[in-house]
Design a protein around this motif. Structure first.
Motif, mmCIF file in Angstrom:
data_model
loop_
_atom_site.group_PDB
_atom_site.id
_atom_site.type_symbol
_atom_site.label_atom_id
_atom_site.label_comp_id
_atom_site.label_asym_id
_atom_site.label_seq_id
_atom_site.Cartn_x
_atom_site.Cartn_y
_atom_site.Cartn_z
ATOM 1 N N MET A 1 0.843 -1.199 0.000
ATOM 2 C CA MET A 1 0.000 0.000 0.000
ATOM 3 C C MET A 1 0.885 1.259 0.000
ATOM 4 O O MET A 1 1.843 1.327 0.751
ATOM 5 C CB MET A 1 -0.870 -0.031 1.261
ATOM 6 N N PHE A 2 0.546 2.219 -0.856
ATOM 7 C CA PHE A 2 1.314 3.450 -0.851
ATOM 8 C C PHE A 2 1.033 4.227 0.428
ATOM 9 O O PHE A 2 -0.053 4.149 0.984
ATOM 10 C CB PHE A 2 0.935 4.308 -2.060
ATOM 11 N N PRO A 4 0.434 7.431 1.240
ATOM 12 C CA PRO A 4 -0.709 8.337 1.415
ATOM 13 C C PRO A 4 -2.024 7.591 1.667
ATOM 14 O O PRO A 4 -2.802 8.001 2.505
ATOM 15 C CB PRO A 4 -0.769 9.094 0.098
ATOM 16 N N LEU A 5 -2.245 6.492 0.939
ATOM 17 C CA LEU A 5 -3.481 5.742 1.122
ATOM 18 C C LEU A 5 -3.534 5.138 2.523
ATOM 19 O O LEU A 5 -4.546 5.204 3.224
ATOM 20 C CB LEU A 5 -3.600 4.640 0.059
ATOM 21 N N LEU A 8 -4.293 7.799 4.865
ATOM 22 C CA LEU A 8 -5.715 8.199 4.829
ATOM 23 C C LEU A 8 -6.577 7.213 5.599
ATOM 24 O O LEU A 8 -7.467 7.606 6.363
ATOM 25 C CB LEU A 8 -6.198 8.254 3.367
#
Lengths: 357, 166
Positions: A1-2, A4-5, A8
């Motif tokens: 998972m990147f 930023p995600l 979030l």
């Protein structure tokens, strides 16, 4: 998972109700919980105790006690005007349930439910020949109050969600039209005072139907000319299909109470509804979303109307009438128009709710 | 058997424990704060009615199952407003509740991303990564097999990553 995600999703975990929102819902739930305790206590009381309480100190004190305790009663839910529990139904049960409606949409919907409830009460009283002038005046005034509030709330809702406003107006119109037919059918079988009381209510229902019809047309026109008409049409298709599935299930559950002749009428009306859905789908495929929206709305209304009429038919028609339902005479009646059937039934004292048109 | 006050206290404790997570769950699936609040209230109302009648083994899964059913009913009722309409409307906080406005702004970016997914993926991503529900509990709530859930979560995440990168 990147990152930023992931971040979030992590941040979303701190997304909560505000303190005020949490407290408000908590206090409403607390009221609901306490009401349910008190309602259950009433269920456990012996009949004698209730009768004593009601007759020694009649209603006002009894109601005051209930109100003071925030109490509600299951028994009150089915009460009719003139019953001991009826003020509890109006002032406690419905008041609390209304208080639980938070959004504009839920509030508008609730007012339409209350207006429809008043008409059902008038129908039940009229069927049992208990609708006197005083009761009629009260029901009429209550019906008018809720119908007007429903219109106000629909207008308010239209400012923020015109699709929801159009849907509620359409539902309300369907209920009013169905009740109008039921009241007319009951009125046909009655004479004298009951007939006069019903006439007054029918006139009021007609007037409110015209008003709500104007609101529905106005809101629907706004949806049809809006940018989101495709979504609205698709949403109504879902709603129409769900309503159809719900009504089919309802018919399945009620089929023991439905005669073969009535079932033929129901099938014919269901076919009208399914044809409307099919026509709507043709328009949807042709990207004529506005027309599709209209067809799906009509299909849902037709399906809802069938349900209300079946409920009235199974609730109100006389036992002996039901016994006669397979007679050849009734089969001949299928060929008659609604007006002719009403004429045949005029003043007979037997209730005959017509499902066919 | 629990007494009246005890039962009420237990219920309210459960509300205190789970209301935020149920709200979060409803909000990210419906993208509408007012509707999410309505569903939170209705969920706990129905939970109370069940609590009175039966013994509940896994409270959290049970409450989420009620919320899930109510959300599905809401989906059926009508399609929600588009993302554009949501953005144009300046979000859906109708009160002057500062705390509520602040959290809505915080969640806005994620709501936008989740709204690009179909409900099939969105619902499961919310349950797994926002509600922190294990796959077996999601299976008991949705009635789907654990395998189907894992595949859908994987695909949903791939779509989210792709959208996020773009």
């Amino acid at each position: 998972m990147f990152k930023p995600l992931k971040q979030l999703l992590q941040e979303a975990k701190s997304f909560n109700l505000s303190g005020d929102e949490k407290s408000l819902i908590r206090s409403k739930l607390q009221t609901h919980v306490r009401n349910s305790f008190i309602a259950r206590q009433y269920m456990y009381r012996s009949k004698l105790k209730i009768i004593k309480l009601v007759f020694i100190k009649p209603m006002p004190i009894f109601i005051v006690i209930l109100l003071a305790l925030g109490g509600t009663s299951f028994a009150a839910e089915k009460a009719l005007p003139g019953d001991v529990f009826y003020p509890v139904k109006l002032n406690v049960n419905e008041h609390v349930q209304g208080w639980l409606s938070l959004s504009d949409e839920a509030r508008a919907n609730w007012e339409t439910v209350l207006a429809s409830r008043r008409l059902s009460e008038a129908e039940k009283l009229a069927v049992n020949s208990k609708l006197d002038a005083k009761t009629e005046a009260k029901i009429e005034s209550n019906f008018e109050k809720h119908a007007n509030k429903a219109q106000e709330r629909i207008a308010k809702l239209a400012d923020v969600d015109v699709k929801a406003a159009a849907d509620i107006a359409a539902n309300f119109q369907t209920f009013l039209e169905a009740h109008n037919r039921i009241l007319m059918d009951i009125s046909t079988s009655k004479d004298g005072d009951i007939k006069s009381q019903l006439k007054a209510i029918i006139l009021k229902v007609k007037a409110e139907t015209e008003d709500i019809s104007d609101d529905r047309v106005k809101n629907e026109d706004e949806v049809k000319t809006g940018t989101d008409v495709q979504t609205a049409a698709e949403g109504r298709l879902n709603a129409a299909e769900n309503k159809l599935a719900e009504v089919l299930k309802f018919i399945e559950n009620k089929k023991a109470d439905i005669s073969a002749d009535t079932m033929v009428q129901i099938q014919a009306q269901l076919k009208v509804a399914t044809d409307l859905i099919a026509q709507g789908k043709v328009q949807l495929n042709a990207k004529a979303y506005s027309q599709a929206f209209t067809f799906f709305g009509q299909a849902k209304a037709k399906t809802q109307e069938i349900k209300v009429l079946i409920e009235a038919k199974t609730d109100f028609e006389d036992e002996d009438e039901n016994e006669d339902k397979d007679d050849d005479k009734d089969k001949d009646n299928d060929e008659d128009t609604l007006e002719e059937r009403r004429e045949n039934n005029r003043g007979s004292g037997k209730i005959k709710i017509d499902i066919g048109l | 058997m629990l007494g009246t006050n005890n039962k009420e206290n237990v219920f309210l404790e459960i509300y205190e424990d789970l209301s935020d997570s149920v709200f979060r769950h409803c909000y990210f699936r419906l993208s509408d704060r007012e509707k999410a609040k309505d569903i939170v209230q209705e969920t706990f109302k129905r939970f109370w009615e069940c609590l009175e009648k039966e013994k509940i083994e896994n409270t959290k899964a049970f409450v989420f199952k009620i919320a899930n059913n109510l959300i599905i009913d809401s989906y059926r009722k009508k399609k929600e407003e588009s993302l554009d309409a949501l953005a144009e409307g300046g979000f859906d906080v109708k009160s002057d509740d500062y705390e509520a406005i602040l959290t809505s702004v915080m969640g806005r970016e994620l709501v936008s991303m989740l709204d690009q997914l179909s409900d099939t993926y969105k619902d499961l991503i919310v349950m797994r990564y926002i509600d922190d529900l294990p796959v077996y509990e999601i299976a008991s709530i949705t009635g789907l097999s654990e395998n189907v859930i894992s595949v859908r979560i994987h695909r949903g995440l791939a779509l989210l990553r792709k959208n996020n990168t773009n």
